[in-house]
Design an enzyme around this catalytic site. Structure first.
Site, PDB file in Angstrom:
ATOM      1  N   GLU A 248       0.808  -1.223   0.000  1.00 36.72           N
ATOM      2  CA  GLU A 248       0.000   0.000   0.000  1.00 36.72           C
ATOM      3  C   GLU A 248       0.840   1.271   0.000  1.00 36.72           C
ATOM      4  O   GLU A 248       0.405   2.311  -0.510  1.00 36.72           O
ATOM      5  CB  GLU A 248      -0.970   0.005   1.190  1.00 36.72           C
ATOM      6  CG  GLU A 248      -2.090  -1.024   1.071  1.00 36.72           C
ATOM      7  CD  GLU A 248      -1.718  -2.382   1.627  1.00 36.72           C
ATOM      8  OE1 GLU A 248      -0.534  -2.599   1.944  1.00 36.72           O
ATOM      9  OE2 GLU A 248      -2.620  -3.242   1.747  1.00 36.72           O
TER      10      GLU A 248
ATOM     11  N   PHE B 227     -11.010  -7.896  13.972  1.00 29.36           N
ATOM     12  CA  PHE B 227      -9.931  -8.341  13.090  1.00 29.36           C
ATOM     13  C   PHE B 227      -9.595  -7.242  12.064  1.00 29.36           C
ATOM     14  O   PHE B 227     -10.484  -6.672  11.442  1.00 29.36           O
ATOM     15  CB  PHE B 227     -10.341  -9.629  12.360  1.00 29.36           C
ATOM     16  CG  PHE B 227      -9.319 -10.065  11.352  1.00 29.36           C
ATOM     17  CD1 PHE B 227      -8.056 -10.478  11.755  1.00 29.36           C
ATOM     18  CD2 PHE B 227      -9.603 -10.024   9.994  1.00 29.36           C
ATOM     19  CE1 PHE B 227      -7.100 -10.855  10.829  1.00 29.36           C
ATOM     20  CE2 PHE B 227      -8.653 -10.407   9.053  1.00 29.36           C
ATOM     21  CZ  PHE B 227      -7.391 -10.824   9.474  1.00 29.36           C
ATOM     22  N   GLN B 228      -8.323  -6.982  11.910  1.00 26.88           N
ATOM     23  CA  GLN B 228      -7.822  -5.953  10.990  1.00 26.88           C
ATOM     24  C   GLN B 228      -8.449  -4.581  11.252  1.00 26.88           C
ATOM     25  O   GLN B 228      -8.660  -3.799  10.338  1.00 26.88           O
ATOM     26  CB  GLN B 228      -8.016  -6.362   9.520  1.00 26.88           C
ATOM     27  CG  GLN B 228      -7.060  -7.484   9.119  1.00 26.88           C
ATOM     28  CD  GLN B 228      -6.962  -7.693   7.620  1.00 26.88           C
ATOM     29  OE1 GLN B 228      -7.923  -7.470   6.876  1.00 26.88           O
ATOM     30  NE2 GLN B 228      -5.804  -8.125   7.160  1.00 26.88           N
TER      31      GLN B 228
ATOM     32  N   LYS C 101     -17.335  -1.263   6.333  1.00 27.92           N
ATOM     33  CA  LYS C 101     -17.704  -2.263   5.338  1.00 27.92           C
ATOM     34  C   LYS C 101     -19.224  -2.366   5.178  1.00 27.92           C
ATOM     35  O   LYS C 101     -19.727  -2.494   4.055  1.00 27.92           O
ATOM     36  CB  LYS C 101     -17.120  -3.615   5.749  1.00 27.92           C
ATOM     37  CG  LYS C 101     -17.173  -4.647   4.635  1.00 27.92           C
ATOM     38  CD  LYS C 101     -16.498  -5.929   5.054  1.00 27.92           C
ATOM     39  CE  LYS C 101     -17.507  -7.047   5.059  1.00 27.92           C
ATOM     40  NZ  LYS C 101     -16.955  -8.304   5.573  1.00 27.92           N
TER      41      LYS C 101
ATOM     42  N   MET D 279      24.281   9.238   2.051  1.00 28.99           N
ATOM     43  CA  MET D 279      24.113  10.505   2.762  1.00 28.99           C
ATOM     44  C   MET D 279      24.385  10.325   4.248  1.00 28.99           C
ATOM     45  O   MET D 279      25.015  11.164   4.883  1.00 28.99           O
ATOM     46  CB  MET D 279      22.687  11.041   2.544  1.00 28.99           C
ATOM     47  CG  MET D 279      22.461  12.424   3.113  1.00 28.99           C
ATOM     48  SD  MET D 279      23.369  13.698   2.205  1.00 28.99           S
ATOM     49  CE  MET D 279      22.114  14.173   1.006  1.00 28.99           C
TER      50      MET D 279
END
Lengths: 571, 167
Positions: free
Chosen positions: A58, A120-121, A170, A481
């Protein structure tokens, strides 16, 4: 007479999301499906106008949307699921937020009945993204869905642009509602157009006309508002030299005699001399952050007048207190200023002559005599092939500053990088997003090997979407760097910067279905670029550069701009 | 407690879930301590917040601008130096013995306070006072134990109305 009511449009929340995107003119979505956004993905095939780019992580989606937005000026759109999916966006949202990039992220959330119960999630995505978005919405009722998406696009693209997240439960995606996309928005606390204040423009013109040693510094705001032409006209009309921030690169042609090129703690010597000796500084579309000023107390000590032009009222005086404030979009401000602008006093000539002398005294230079491949040789050749046309996307670190400093365009152009957040791993996905948005343009991606492997999985997206992006990997076998900072500012202790154990980048390219080349000697640079340009499709060149190459000029940490150090001469 | 570093911000915000968190988070980000914060609906889907912060004028000016930038914040004013009406509600439990009760009650009423509950010599008293009078009220209560104390923090309003915010 009673007007016929338009036919009501009953559909699921998922279809409302997708229809709203269609109404916003969205062409492409960068996303990843998961449990909490499956209702949207189930309906996505029914909306063929929406092209979906399946990313491999993502974070890649957020950076692709970011690159797409910077390359097109249109908001980038992201889909992710709840919990880890949404959390993986956070770095990408922060990157876009710091650089004021318009983006709309639509994330799935668990059902309204279990929000806040550690389902969940589930994670508190609103809380997690609150400080890295311009605004965010949790949608728990289907009737709020279309208005929230409408507001999200409005917020993302107006005023100072930025990312907006809409978290959609959802069950809301599955509920049915009436799709009624609102024209009017009620946002009593958000009126960016009313904030604009051009009343000081006359005063600005007067100050510019009488200044003897003026400098204009410009940032990302000029590119975001598309004010490059106005800027050029103003500079030429007034004879005032122009420097850019790292994010402002591309706003002013570096091949122009009035160009000071890049300012800031890794800026060009002649620009820093000009800033430190200017009697007037006009800052346009920039935040004047610590990378621009270095030690704030010692910044622009001879300036008697600071003028700050920025769309964001809260930037006024945040870091430098201006004498004159113009709260406006850069384009509007410069358009208002142009008719009033006039050439300055005769002494302006002396100032420009002085800057010319500084340019000769402090040119950009680099070591060529130690037998190693130098990154500047690579970039000079790349920029020759860019022909002031290509989009260049840089990652973060030495590769970014080299790519910025050696940028040489005869006209405005697009140099895309993560300037504010400094997000390693930005370049590859952002370059892919830029190519999705601008298939007509060549896109070059400059990255170090450290940042490249942070998001290298997105190489699959280039194959799947047939994106012809060329990667210039400046491989110095270390976190360059950081290594340079350790050498110069942290007692020379090289701590965990060695990256000799890395994949064979040609094999990696092959594994992902890319073509590639490897270059270790300066004389092979041209042939590798020839091969990259000749080969359709994505191509990676592993340039194995001098592992000790450093970025110059550089101002030691904590010091003022006057203390910039240059590459030692050896030629 | 009041020092010249304490500033009072008056906000009108949209009455949405999370707006308090957004405001508090914006102030917290600058490392500024919130001394008190009151919020209550004022109708029309809006709420007024009174935020007292421990910070200098320049810092608060910057924070006010950043708070004003929040989408759901409609107005922000630093009203510290304005003519304002400011009140804090104090509710306290004290144990006043029978013999001291008359004196206590007369001093309580001189503060405009009153007894709201009484049980076995334990009194619950309340007063609404300007913040600079609250300390005097508390010193009246302290000799009587002051076993529980709840303070609302000040709510404040400018005496004359504003045209509109600077946003």
């Amino acid at each position: 007479m009673i007007e016929a009511k338009p036919q009501t449009n009953v559909m699921t929340g998922a279809d409302i999301v997708l229809s709203s995107l269609e109404r916003e003119g969205v062409e492409v979505i960068f996303g990843y499906p998961g449990g909490a956004n499956l209702p949207i993905y189930q309906r996505l095939p029914e909306h063929p106008a929406l092209r979906h780019v399946l990313v491999r992580h993502e974070q890649g989606a957020a950076h692709m949307a970011d690159g797409y937005a910077r390359a097109t000026g249109k908001p980038g759109v992201v889909f992710a699921t709840s919990g880890p999916g949404a959390l993986n966006l956070v770095t990408g949202l922060a990157t876009a937020f710091m650089d004021s990039v318009p983006m709309v992220a639509i994330t799935g959330q668990v059902n309204t009945s279990v929000v806040g119960r550690d389902a969940f999630q589930e994670s508190d995505v609103i809380g997690c993204t609150l400080p890295v978005t311009k605004h965010n919405y949790l949608v728990t009722r289907v009737e709020d869905l279309a208005p929230c998406i409408r507001k999200a696009f409005h917020l993302a693209t107006t005023g100072r642009p930025g990312p907006v997240l809409v978290d959609v439960c959802k069950d809301v995606q599955q509920a049915s509602g009436i799709f009624d996309y609102p024209d009017e928005l009620t946002m009593p606390g958000y009126r960016p157009a009313l904030e604009a204040d051009l009343s000081a423009i006359g005063l600005v013109a007067g100050k510019l006309a009488e200044a003897e040693r003026p400098v204009i510094l410009v940032g990302h705001g000029v590119l975001l508002s598309g004010a490059e032409a106005e800027l050029l006209e103003l500079a030429e009309k007034t004879g005032i030299p122009v420097g850019t921030t790292l994010l402002g690169i591309g706003a002013f042609p570096t091949e122009h005699p009035l160009s000071l090129h890049m300012t800031g703690f890794m800026g060009t010597g002649w620009c820093l001399r000009a800033v430190q000796n200017a009697d007037l500084l006009m800052m346009v579309g920039m935040r004047v952050d610590d990378r621009v000023t270095a030690k704030l107390d010692e910044w622009a000590p001879r300036a008697e007048t600071f003028i700050h032009v920025d769309i964001d009222h809260s930037e006024m005086g945040k870091n430098v207190r201006p004498h004159i404030e113009v709260v406006a979009d850069a384009k509007r401000a410069l358009q208002a200023l142009l008719p009033l602008a006039e050439p300055g006093p005769a002494s302006r000539r002396t100032w420009l002559t002085q800057i010319e002398a500084w340019r000769e005294e402090h040119p950009l230079r680099y070591r060529r005599s130690n037998g190693h491949l130098q990154p500047q040789d690579v970039l000079l050749e790349m920029y020759r092939r860019c022909r002031s046309e290509a989009i260049v996307v840089a990652d973060v670190g030495q590769n970014q500053i080299w790519a910025a400093l050696w940028w040489r365009y005869r006209r405005p152009g697009l140099f895309i990088n993560s300037g504010g957040a400094g997000t390693m791993g930005f370049a590859l996905p952002a370059a892919l997003g830029a190519k999705v948005g601008r298939p007509d343009k060549a896109v070059w991606c400059v990255a170090g090997e450290g940042g490249f492997v942070m998001t290298a999985q997105e190489m699959s997206v280039a194959i799947e979407q047939n994106l012809d992006v060329k990667v210039v990997l400046l491989n110095n076998f270390s976190l360059g760097m950081v290594r340079q900072f350790q050498d110069d500012f942290y007692g020379g202790v090289r701590s965990h910067v060695d990256l000799r154990v890395m994949p064979d980048f040609m094999k990696l390219a092959e594994a992902y279905g890319w073509h590639s080349a490897r270059v270790a000697r300066a004389e092979d640079i041209g042939a590798a670029f020839d091969a990259a340009e000749r080969t359709p499709g994505p191509f990676l060149i592993d340039f194995q550069i001098d592992p000790e190459a450093n970025v110059y000029p550089i101002v030691p940490l904590g010091k003022g701009l006057d203390h910039f150090q240059e590459e030692p001469y050896d030629i | 407690m009041t020092s010249n570093r304490v500033r009072v911000l008056s906000l009108v915000v949209e009455d949405d879930p999370g707006v308090l968190e957004r405001v508090a988070s914006q102030i917290r980000r600058r490392g500024i301590n919130i001394q008190s914060l009151t919020v209550g609906p004022v109708g029309g889907g809006r709420s007024r917040m009174t935020v007292t912060v421990d910070a200098g004028h320049a810092e608060v000016d910057q924070v006010a601008k950043q708070v004003d930038k929040l989408i759901e914040v409609i107005e922000v004013h630093d009203i510290t130096d304005d003519p304002i009406v400011s009140r804090e509600l104090v509710v306290a439990r004290v144990d006043v013995p029978e013999h001291a009760r008359e004196t206590f009650l007369s001093r309580l009423s001189s503060f405009g306070g009153r007894v709201v509950d009484a049980l076995n010599g334990s009194l619950v008293v309340e007063v609404s006072a300007a913040p600079d009078q609250v300390e005097g009220f508390l010193s009246l209560l302290r000799p009587y134990g002051l076993s529980e104390l709840a303070r609302s923090g000040p709510v404040a309003m400018r005496k004359s109305a504003y045209g509109s915010s600077h946003k």
